[in-house]
Design a protein around this motif. Structure first.
Motif, PDB file in Angstrom:
ATOM      1  N   PRO A 144      -7.135   5.058   3.823  1.00  0.00           N
ATOM      2  CA  PRO A 144      -6.363   5.411   5.023  1.00  0.00           C
ATOM      3  C   PRO A 144      -5.055   4.634   5.149  1.00  0.00           C
ATOM      4  N   PHE A 145      -5.096   3.340   4.813  1.00  0.00           N
ATOM      5  CA  PHE A 145      -3.882   2.537   4.898  1.00  0.00           C
ATOM      6  C   PHE A 145      -2.853   3.016   3.885  1.00  0.00           C
ATOM      7  N   ALA A 146      -3.299   3.318   2.670  1.00  0.00           N
ATOM      8  CA  ALA A 146      -2.394   3.835   1.647  1.00  0.00           C
ATOM      9  C   ALA A 146      -1.805   5.178   2.066  1.00  0.00           C
ATOM     10  N   MET A 147      -2.627   6.052   2.614  1.00  0.00           N
ATOM     11  CA  MET A 147      -2.138   7.356   3.069  1.00  0.00           C
ATOM     12  C   MET A 147      -1.030   7.193   4.108  1.00  0.00           C
ATOM     13  N   GLY A 148      -1.274   6.318   5.085  1.00  0.00           N
ATOM     14  CA  GLY A 148      -0.293   6.113   6.138  1.00  0.00           C
ATOM     15  C   GLY A 148       0.992   5.497   5.636  1.00  0.00           C
TER      16      GLY A 148
ATOM     17  N   ALA B 276       0.813  -1.224   0.000  1.00  0.00           N
ATOM     18  CA  ALA B 276       0.000   0.000   0.000  1.00  0.00           C
ATOM     19  C   ALA B 276       0.840   1.264   0.000  1.00  0.00           C
ATOM     20  N   GLY B 277       2.119   1.172   0.332  1.00  0.00           N
ATOM     21  CA  GLY B 277       2.990   2.332   0.265  1.00  0.00           C
ATOM     22  C   GLY B 277       3.553   2.574  -1.119  1.00  0.00           C
ATOM     23  N   ILE B 278       3.265   1.646  -2.042  1.00  0.00           N
ATOM     24  CA  ILE B 278       3.707   1.772  -3.429  1.00  0.00           C
ATOM     25  C   ILE B 278       2.527   2.060  -4.354  1.00  0.00           C
ATOM     26  N   LYS B 279       1.378   1.428  -4.042  1.00  0.00           N
ATOM     27  CA  LYS B 279       0.162   1.673  -4.819  1.00  0.00           C
ATOM     28  C   LYS B 279      -1.033   1.572  -3.883  1.00  0.00           C
TER      29      LYS B 279
END
Length: 233
Positions: free
Chosen positions: A149-153, A139-142
């Motif tokens: 919320p998980f992607a934002m964090g 989620a930190g890449i896409k």
């Protein structure tokens, strides 16, 4: 292979998976370890098995992170290894998410990591030595649907890792972001019989952290991706 060049560790966001496996490896190397989580009662089996010290913390609270580091200093000395493994997950359609719950999820994944890196830097910069490892995710890449919320964090966590590495590496501090790209194996989530090793073995991931800690400073990695051999990417 060189030994781990650090003599104490603090792991925040501990559970039975990656952080539990890393605790066992560090304790096997006779490194004292403080493990921290919101609910420390769940850490009793790991404490009994390894002799690690369990302390409570709400990672989204800057004051609690500061007190955790102070207590760690008192128990095992200033931690030379700091792992941030906590994250806040919240799923749902963007139009329906509760803003206060979104704020809390991002605070755990991102702000808690900043508070942790800040406290670690205050101790490691004067010493000219240390390692800060941050557990990331796909989620930190896409960013995936229904998981804003998980992607934002996790995107924020990756940015923090890049900034901290560029600032702190020249001062002798190894900062690395580990992208865990896939599902992590657990008792409630075993591999299907017809797809062995289709999830990430937490012991294997923990060994990757150990390998990072053993890197010579002339060849430090600032980001590492780990994924199952059958993963599509």
């Amino acid at each position: 292979m060189i030994d781990i060049p650090y003599r104490s560790a603090l792991i925040i966001g501990v559970g039975p998976g990656i952080s539990g496996s890393l605790t066992r490896l560090l304790r096997a190397a006779e490194i004292p370890v403080v493990i921290a989580a919101r609910h420390v009662d769940k850490l009793t089996p790991l404490v009994d098995q390894t002799g690690a010290i369990a302390l409570p913390v709400d990672a989204s609270d800057a004051g609690q992170i500061e007190r955790l580091f102070a207590e760690t200093d008192a128990r095992i000395g200033a931690p030379e290894i700091v792992l941030y493994n906590a994250s806040g997950r919240l799923r749902g359609p963007i139009a329906e998410l509760d803003p206060s719950q979104v704020e809390q999820a991002v605070a755990v994944s991102a702000l808690g990591a900043f508070y942790t890196v800040q406290q670690a830097a205050k101790r490691m910069v004067p010493a000219g030595k240390g390692a800060i490892l941050l557990t990331g995710a796909t989620a930190g890449i896409k960013g995936f649907a229904l998981s804003a919320p998980f992607a934002m964090g996790k995107f924020a966590l990756r940015g923090l890792a890049q900034s901290a590495a560029r600032e702190l590496a020249p001062q002798g501090i190894h900062v690395a972001h580990v992208v865990v790209d896939g599902g992590v194996r657990a008792e409630h989530r075993p591999d299907p019989p017809d797809r062995p090793d289709s999830t990430l073995d937490p012991d294997a991931i923990a060994q990757c952290y150990i390998d990072l800690l053993r890197q010579h400073r002339s060849a430090w990695s600032s980001e590492l991706e780990v994924r199952p051999w059958v993963e599509k990417f």
